[in-house]
Design a protein around this motif. Structure first.
Motif, mmCIF file in Angstrom:
data_model
loop_
_atom_site.group_PDB
_atom_site.id
_atom_site.type_symbol
_atom_site.label_atom_id
_atom_site.label_comp_id
_atom_site.label_asym_id
_atom_site.label_seq_id
_atom_site.Cartn_x
_atom_site.Cartn_y
_atom_site.Cartn_z
ATOM 1 N N ALA A 61 0.817 -1.220 0.000
ATOM 2 C CA ALA A 61 0.000 0.000 0.000
ATOM 3 C C ALA A 61 0.853 1.274 0.000
ATOM 4 O O ALA A 61 0.559 2.207 -0.761
ATOM 5 C CB ALA A 61 -0.969 -0.012 1.183
ATOM 6 N N PRO A 62 1.916 1.355 0.815
ATOM 7 C CA PRO A 62 2.745 2.559 0.750
ATOM 8 C C PRO A 62 3.398 2.770 -0.619
ATOM 9 O O PRO A 62 3.524 3.908 -1.079
ATOM 10 C CB PRO A 62 3.807 2.328 1.829
ATOM 11 C CG PRO A 62 3.169 1.404 2.787
ATOM 12 C CD PRO A 62 2.297 0.514 1.957
ATOM 13 N N LEU A 63 3.804 1.675 -1.268
ATOM 14 C CA LEU A 63 4.370 1.818 -2.615
ATOM 15 C C LEU A 63 3.319 2.349 -3.585
ATOM 16 O O LEU A 63 3.624 3.163 -4.465
ATOM 17 C CB LEU A 63 4.949 0.488 -3.095
ATOM 18 C CG LEU A 63 6.197 0.010 -2.344
ATOM 19 C CD1 LEU A 63 6.581 -1.398 -2.784
ATOM 20 C CD2 LEU A 63 7.355 0.974 -2.539
ATOM 21 N N MET A 64 2.074 1.901 -3.412
ATOM 22 C CA MET A 64 0.977 2.420 -4.241
ATOM 23 C C MET A 64 0.793 3.917 -3.989
ATOM 24 O O MET A 64 0.571 4.681 -4.936
ATOM 25 C CB MET A 64 -0.322 1.665 -3.922
ATOM 26 C CG MET A 64 -0.304 0.205 -4.320
ATOM 27 S SD MET A 64 -1.704 -0.721 -3.647
ATOM 28 C CE MET A 64 -3.049 -0.089 -4.651
ATOM 29 N N LEU A 65 0.884 4.330 -2.740
ATOM 30 C CA LEU A 65 0.717 5.748 -2.410
ATOM 31 C C LEU A 65 1.851 6.589 -2.984
ATOM 32 O O LEU A 65 1.611 7.658 -3.552
ATOM 33 C CB LEU A 65 0.660 5.932 -0.892
ATOM 34 C CG LEU A 65 -0.579 5.393 -0.190
ATOM 35 C CD1 LEU A 65 -0.419 5.493 1.318
ATOM 36 C CD2 LEU A 65 -1.823 6.129 -0.652
ATOM 37 N N LEU A 77 -6.105 0.468 2.195
ATOM 38 C CA LEU A 77 -5.297 -0.608 2.784
ATOM 39 C C LEU A 77 -4.506 -0.119 3.998
ATOM 40 O O LEU A 77 -4.409 -0.822 5.005
ATOM 41 C CB LEU A 77 -4.367 -1.204 1.728
ATOM 42 C CG LEU A 77 -5.059 -1.955 0.588
ATOM 43 C CD1 LEU A 77 -4.053 -2.318 -0.495
ATOM 44 C CD2 LEU A 77 -5.793 -3.172 1.095
ATOM 45 N N VAL A 78 -3.948 1.075 3.920
ATOM 46 C CA VAL A 78 -3.228 1.635 5.073
ATOM 47 C C VAL A 78 -4.200 1.880 6.219
ATOM 48 O O VAL A 78 -3.892 1.579 7.388
ATOM 49 C CB VAL A 78 -2.463 2.924 4.697
ATOM 50 C CG1 VAL A 78 -1.950 3.641 5.938
ATOM 51 C CG2 VAL A 78 -1.306 2.606 3.756
ATOM 52 N N ASN A 81 -5.034 -1.364 7.816
ATOM 53 C CA ASN A 81 -3.854 -1.797 8.566
ATOM 54 C C ASN A 81 -3.768 -1.073 9.912
ATOM 55 O O ASN A 81 -3.496 -1.683 10.948
ATOM 56 C CB ASN A 81 -2.603 -1.536 7.731
ATOM 57 C CG ASN A 81 -1.348 -2.051 8.383
ATOM 58 O OD1 ASN A 81 -1.134 -3.249 8.458
ATOM 59 N ND2 ASN A 81 -0.515 -1.150 8.861
ATOM 60 N N MET A 82 -4.022 0.230 9.909
ATOM 61 C CA MET A 82 -3.936 1.000 11.143
ATOM 62 C C MET A 82 -5.056 0.621 12.109
ATOM 63 O O MET A 82 -4.832 0.533 13.315
ATOM 64 C CB MET A 82 -3.960 2.500 10.850
ATOM 65 C CG MET A 82 -2.734 3.008 10.113
ATOM 66 S SD MET A 82 -1.149 2.394 10.735
ATOM 67 C CE MET A 82 -1.226 2.818 12.445
ATOM 68 N N LEU A 83 -6.256 0.387 11.595
ATOM 69 C CA LEU A 83 -7.356 -0.033 12.467
ATOM 70 C C LEU A 83 -7.042 -1.369 13.127
ATOM 71 O O LEU A 83 -7.276 -1.554 14.326
ATOM 72 C CB LEU A 83 -8.665 -0.113 11.677
ATOM 73 C CG LEU A 83 -9.282 1.226 11.283
ATOM 74 C CD1 LEU A 83 -10.452 1.024 10.324
ATOM 75 C CD2 LEU A 83 -9.721 2.002 12.517
ATOM 76 N N VAL A 84 -6.504 -2.302 12.348
ATOM 77 C CA VAL A 84 -6.138 -3.608 12.901
ATOM 78 C C VAL A 84 -5.035 -3.445 13.941
ATOM 79 O O VAL A 84 -5.089 -4.049 15.016
ATOM 80 C CB VAL A 84 -5.725 -4.589 11.778
ATOM 81 C CG1 VAL A 84 -5.126 -5.864 12.349
ATOM 82 C CG2 VAL A 84 -6.921 -4.926 10.896
ATOM 83 N N MET A 110 -2.615 9.729 13.255
ATOM 84 C CA MET A 110 -2.225 10.543 12.102
ATOM 85 C C MET A 110 -2.151 9.688 10.840
ATOM 86 O O MET A 110 -2.621 10.098 9.771
ATOM 87 C CB MET A 110 -0.892 11.235 12.366
ATOM 88 C CG MET A 110 -0.479 12.189 11.265
ATOM 89 S SD MET A 110 -1.619 13.557 11.013
ATOM 90 C CE MET A 110 -1.234 14.563 12.408
ATOM 91 N N PHE A 111 -1.571 8.501 10.949
ATOM 92 C CA PHE A 111 -1.512 7.609 9.789
ATOM 93 C C PHE A 111 -2.919 7.258 9.313
ATOM 94 O O PHE A 111 -3.201 7.267 8.109
ATOM 95 C CB PHE A 111 -0.749 6.330 10.124
ATOM 96 C CG PHE A 111 0.751 6.473 10.183
ATOM 97 C CD1 PHE A 111 1.402 7.642 9.854
ATOM 98 C CD2 PHE A 111 1.521 5.398 10.577
ATOM 99 C CE1 PHE A 111 2.787 7.755 9.905
ATOM 100 C CE2 PHE A 111 2.906 5.485 10.620
ATOM 101 C CZ PHE A 111 3.540 6.669 10.293
ATOM 102 N N LEU A 112 -3.809 6.935 10.236
ATOM 103 C CA LEU A 112 -5.174 6.548 9.889
ATOM 104 C C LEU A 112 -5.916 7.690 9.211
ATOM 105 O O LEU A 112 -6.493 7.518 8.134
ATOM 106 C CB LEU A 112 -5.915 6.085 11.149
ATOM 107 C CG LEU A 112 -7.404 5.788 10.990
ATOM 108 C CD1 LEU A 112 -7.640 4.665 9.995
ATOM 109 C CD2 LEU A 112 -8.012 5.443 12.341
ATOM 110 N N VAL A 113 -5.888 8.864 9.810
ATOM 111 C CA VAL A 113 -6.630 10.002 9.265
ATOM 112 C C VAL A 113 -6.031 10.474 7.939
ATOM 113 O O VAL A 113 -6.758 10.838 7.012
ATOM 114 C CB VAL A 113 -6.719 11.140 10.301
ATOM 115 C CG1 VAL A 113 -7.336 12.395 9.696
ATOM 116 C CG2 VAL A 113 -7.529 10.677 11.503
#
Length: 131
Positions: A61-65, A77-78, A81-84, A110-113
């Motif tokens: 997912a980060p590579l996609m971003l 996807l990120v 991932n953060m919720l999990v 911050m990552f989630l939002v």
């Protein structure tokens, strides 16, 4: 600089920053091994193989971003991932402050939002998909 270009540059900055910062977590997991994550997932009564899903949320997912390739999906996807991660690792810290006085989950929050913002905003013109 016109407002449309400013908006696209802001989306680029948001995407690349989130992508690089989350990717660093994924690289650390690749280098350090997946045993801890798999064990944590198994401790919750789930199949250990689900622990490898973190590589989707922290590498793919980060590579996609970063590239802007289906960045909205990468943001989803990120966010998942953060919720999990919050549910499996950080539930006890939801109402806690860190040693510096900030929310104990400020990084995860911050990552989630930011991921949700990318989902809502889209990748912008400066991306592989270019929209």
């Amino acid at each position: 600089m016109n407002p449309a270009t400013q908006h696209d540059l802001a989306k680029l900055l948001l995407r690349v920053t989130l992508g690089v910062l989350v990717l660093l977590h994924g690289i650390a997991k690749l280098k350090g091994g997946m045993g801890g994550i798999v064990g944590m997932v198994e401790a919750q009564g789930l199949p250990g193989v689900l622990g490898y899903g973190v590589l989707i949320g922290e590498v793919l997912a980060p590579l996609m971003l970063i590239a802007g390739l289906h960045a909205r999906l990468g943001g989803v996807l990120v966010a998942i991932n953060m919720l999990v991660a919050i549910v499996l690792v950080h539930m006890g810290e939801l109402d806690s402050l860190g040693s510096q006085g900030g929310w104990a989950l400020e990084l995860q929050g911050m990552f989630l939002v930011t991921a949700v913002a990318i989902v809502l905003l889209g990748p912008g013109r400066f991306s592989v998909n270019g929209r």
